[in-house]
Scaffold this motif. Structure first.
Motif, PDB file in Angstrom:
ATOM      1  N   HIS A  62      -0.799  14.010 -13.546  1.00  0.00           N
ATOM      2  CA  HIS A  62      -2.126  14.046 -12.787  1.00  0.00           C
ATOM      3  C   HIS A  62      -3.025  15.134 -13.206  1.00  0.00           C
ATOM      4  N   ALA A  63      -4.210  14.595 -13.513  1.00  0.00           N
ATOM      5  CA  ALA A  63      -5.451  15.572 -14.113  1.00  0.00           C
ATOM      6  C   ALA A  63      -5.629  16.884 -12.828  1.00  0.00           C
ATOM      7  N   LEU A  78       9.313   7.578  -4.297  1.00  0.00           N
ATOM      8  CA  LEU A  78       8.824   8.863  -3.959  1.00  0.00           C
ATOM      9  C   LEU A  78       7.915   9.254  -5.217  1.00  0.00           C
ATOM     10  N   VAL A  79       6.710   9.307  -5.128  1.00  0.00           N
ATOM     11  CA  VAL A  79       5.773   9.675  -6.294  1.00  0.00           C
ATOM     12  C   VAL A  79       5.589  11.400  -6.253  1.00  0.00           C
ATOM     13  N   ILE A  80       5.998  11.940  -7.241  1.00  0.00           N
ATOM     14  CA  ILE A  80       5.962  13.422  -7.285  1.00  0.00           C
ATOM     15  C   ILE A  80       4.986  13.888  -7.976  1.00  0.00           C
ATOM     16  N   ILE A  81       3.890  14.583  -7.396  1.00  0.00           N
ATOM     17  CA  ILE A  81       2.779  15.057  -8.214  1.00  0.00           C
ATOM     18  C   ILE A  81       2.538  16.599  -7.953  1.00  0.00           C
ATOM     19  N   ASP A  82       2.392  17.310  -9.096  1.00  0.00           N
ATOM     20  CA  ASP A  82       1.914  18.802  -8.996  1.00  0.00           C
ATOM     21  C   ASP A  82       0.254  18.988  -8.796  1.00  0.00           C
ATOM     22  N   TRP A  83       0.179  19.881  -7.765  1.00  0.00           N
ATOM     23  CA  TRP A  83      -1.362  20.141  -7.428  1.00  0.00           C
ATOM     24  C   TRP A  83      -1.341  21.302  -6.656  1.00  0.00           C
ATOM     25  N   GLY A  84      -2.572  21.860  -6.634  1.00  0.00           N
ATOM     26  CA  GLY A  84      -3.140  23.047  -6.201  1.00  0.00           C
ATOM     27  C   GLY A  84      -3.240  24.133  -6.661  1.00  0.00           C
ATOM     28  N   HIS A  85      -3.782  24.224  -8.002  1.00  0.00           N
ATOM     29  CA  HIS A  85      -3.924  25.455  -8.812  1.00  0.00           C
ATOM     30  C   HIS A  85      -5.207  25.168  -9.590  1.00  0.00           C
ATOM     31  N   ILE A 114       4.575  13.257  -2.770  1.00  0.00           N
ATOM     32  CA  ILE A 114       4.503  14.486  -2.556  1.00  0.00           C
ATOM     33  C   ILE A 114       3.157  14.818  -3.506  1.00  0.00           C
ATOM     34  N   PHE A 115       2.456  15.603  -2.993  1.00  0.00           N
ATOM     35  CA  PHE A 115       1.118  15.997  -3.762  1.00  0.00           C
ATOM     36  C   PHE A 115       0.991  17.488  -3.480  1.00  0.00           C
ATOM     37  N   ASP A 116       1.393  18.259  -3.867  1.00  0.00           N
ATOM     38  CA  ASP A 116       1.602  19.810  -3.659  1.00  0.00           C
ATOM     39  C   ASP A 116       1.800  20.742  -4.873  1.00  0.00           C
ATOM     40  N   ASP A 117       2.130  21.964  -4.660  1.00  0.00           N
ATOM     41  CA  ASP A 117       2.278  23.026  -5.506  1.00  0.00           C
ATOM     42  C   ASP A 117       3.893  22.778  -5.718  1.00  0.00           C
ATOM     43  N   LEU A 118       4.133  22.378  -6.852  1.00  0.00           N
ATOM     44  CA  LEU A 118       5.578  22.297  -7.352  1.00  0.00           C
ATOM     45  C   LEU A 118       6.242  23.386  -8.001  1.00  0.00           C
ATOM     46  N   VAL A 119       5.283  24.603  -8.488  1.00  0.00           N
ATOM     47  CA  VAL A 119       5.650  25.715  -8.904  1.00  0.00           C
ATOM     48  C   VAL A 119       6.067  26.778  -8.011  1.00  0.00           C
ATOM     49  N   ALA A 120       5.425  27.184  -7.078  1.00  0.00           N
ATOM     50  CA  ALA A 120       5.583  28.388  -6.323  1.00  0.00           C
ATOM     51  C   ALA A 120       7.004  28.174  -5.420  1.00  0.00           C
ATOM     52  N   VAL A 121       7.644  29.347  -5.304  1.00  0.00           N
ATOM     53  CA  VAL A 121       8.878  29.243  -4.867  1.00  0.00           C
ATOM     54  C   VAL A 121       8.943  29.147  -3.190  1.00  0.00           C
ATOM     55  N   ILE A 147       0.969  -1.208   0.066  1.00  0.00           N
ATOM     56  CA  ILE A 147      -0.041   0.016   0.167  1.00  0.00           C
ATOM     57  C   ILE A 147       0.718   1.229   0.070  1.00  0.00           C
ATOM     58  N   GLU A 148       0.448   2.473  -0.656  1.00  0.00           N
ATOM     59  CA  GLU A 148       1.055   3.462  -0.548  1.00  0.00           C
ATOM     60  C   GLU A 148       0.749   4.519   0.719  1.00  0.00           C
ATOM     61  N   LEU A 149       1.670   5.335   1.113  1.00  0.00           N
ATOM     62  CA  LEU A 149       1.520   5.979   2.407  1.00  0.00           C
ATOM     63  C   LEU A 149       0.489   6.930   2.244  1.00  0.00           C
ATOM     64  N   GLY A 150       0.123   7.327   1.276  1.00  0.00           N
ATOM     65  CA  GLY A 150      -0.861   8.608   1.182  1.00  0.00           C
ATOM     66  C   GLY A 150      -0.328   9.773   0.987  1.00  0.00           C
ATOM     67  N   PRO A 151      -1.342  10.844   1.144  1.00  0.00           N
ATOM     68  CA  PRO A 151      -0.841  12.238   1.373  1.00  0.00           C
ATOM     69  C   PRO A 151      -0.007  12.551   2.501  1.00  0.00           C
TER      70      PRO A 151
END
Length: 306
Positions: free
Chosen positions: A168-169, A114-121, A71-78, A40-44
């Motif tokens: 990720h959609a 480590l699954v890296i996902i951009d999210w939060g826009h 990692i499921f979060d904004d990868l853009v913002a400094v 199973i994955e760890l989840g967010p």
């Protein structure tokens, strides 16, 4: 093939750790084991406690191992990056101390990942699944995001954890042009791909075509299925991705539009050795059906040869 079929907390509606309706993490682990899963994955970040003793004891109780953290979060913002660096350290320190399965002979990289996902826009969330309508990052912002991903992947690598980028959609790595750019801009030596059949379909990409196109870069896979009637409905609405999931756009594997027998043949031909995680995002208020759903998905995959 030697494949382990795993699952993830998102099948119980766990995507936002602050959602007040989430089921207890101990229940999720217990039901995953009851459904026949061993990985199973760890989840967010923030859902399962970042406490080695508590997690280890519960995993041992249920006969489970952790296949990946996320990692499921904004990868853009400094100004978000210091927080994400801390999360990567926390996640990698945890997952590398948990029991793992021995690598298969031709598995590219051992778990955990480590699954890296951009999210939060918001502007992308409401345009999920619409490559013709979704705004794209300016080149400077894209370069900034790429630099951030490289940094997070380097931190994971320092722990011996393989970073995999997950289109990720609703994020800024979603569509075919963005997938092409991310593979070009981040060397495979640093990070591979985790492609997700459901997100590919949701975002106007044929899963089999894109698995084949990016096969050399793929280290890990996610399986979902899409209810075509719901999908066609939500594509006509201005709707956030997870609100579409709340309407049932993701369904049990084998009951939707994705051709899993063809994907099985493809993976057999490629002699894929490794891990596949079953996912079915939903509203956590509907998690009372999760046990039955994840069991049916797993049983279907076993029936067709996985």
């Amino acid at each position: 093939m030697s494949i382990q079929i795993c699952t993830a907390p998102c099948c119980w509606g766990v995507d936002d750790p602050k959602n007040p309706y989430l089921p207890k993490w101990t229940l999720v682990l217990a039901e995953a084991a009851q459904a026949g899963y061993r990985g199973i994955e760890l989840g967010p970040y923030g859902y399962l406690p970042i406490e080695i003793e508590r997690i280890s004891a519960e995993l041992a109780k249920q006969g489970l191992f952790i296949v990946a953290g996320t990692i499921f979060d904004d990868l853009v913002a400094v100004d978000n990056q210091t927080k994400l660096e801390r999360q990567v350290h926390d996640i990698c320190r945890l997952i590398t101390r948990l029991p793992q399965q021995p690598p298969q002979p031709q598995q590219k990289f051992p778990t955990p990942y480590l699954v890296i996902i951009d999210w939060g826009h918001d502007e992308r969330d409401y345009a999920a699944g619409h490559p013709d309508k979704a705004p794209r990052l300016a080149q400077a912002e894209w370069n900034q995001m790429v630099a951030h991903i490289k940094n997070l992947a380097e931190i994971a690598k320092s722990y011996g954890v393989r970073a995999v980028i997950h289109p990720h959609a609703g994020g800024y790595i979603e569509f075919a042009d963005e997938l092409e750019k991310i593979v070009r801009d981040i060397p495979y030596e640093l990070a591979g791909l985790c492609l997700d059949t459901g997100h590919l379909y949701y975002s106007n990409m044929d899963p089999l075509t894109f698995l084949n196109r990016y096969w050399p870069s793929i280290d890990y896979l996610h399986f979902k299925d899409i209810n075509l009637d719901v999908y066609q409905q939500v594509m006509k609405e201005k709707i956030r991705f997870f609100d579409a999931c709340g309407k049932g756009v993701m369904c049990r594997i084998g009951e939707g539009v994705i051709d899993y027998p063809a994907i099985h043949r493809f993976l057999h031909e490629k002699n894929y050795q490794g891990y596949i995680t079953v996912e079915q995002e939903r509203d956590p208020r509907h998690s009372d059906s999760s046990l039955d759903d994840v069991k049916r998905s797993r049983d279907y995959l076993h029936r067709i040869g996985f």
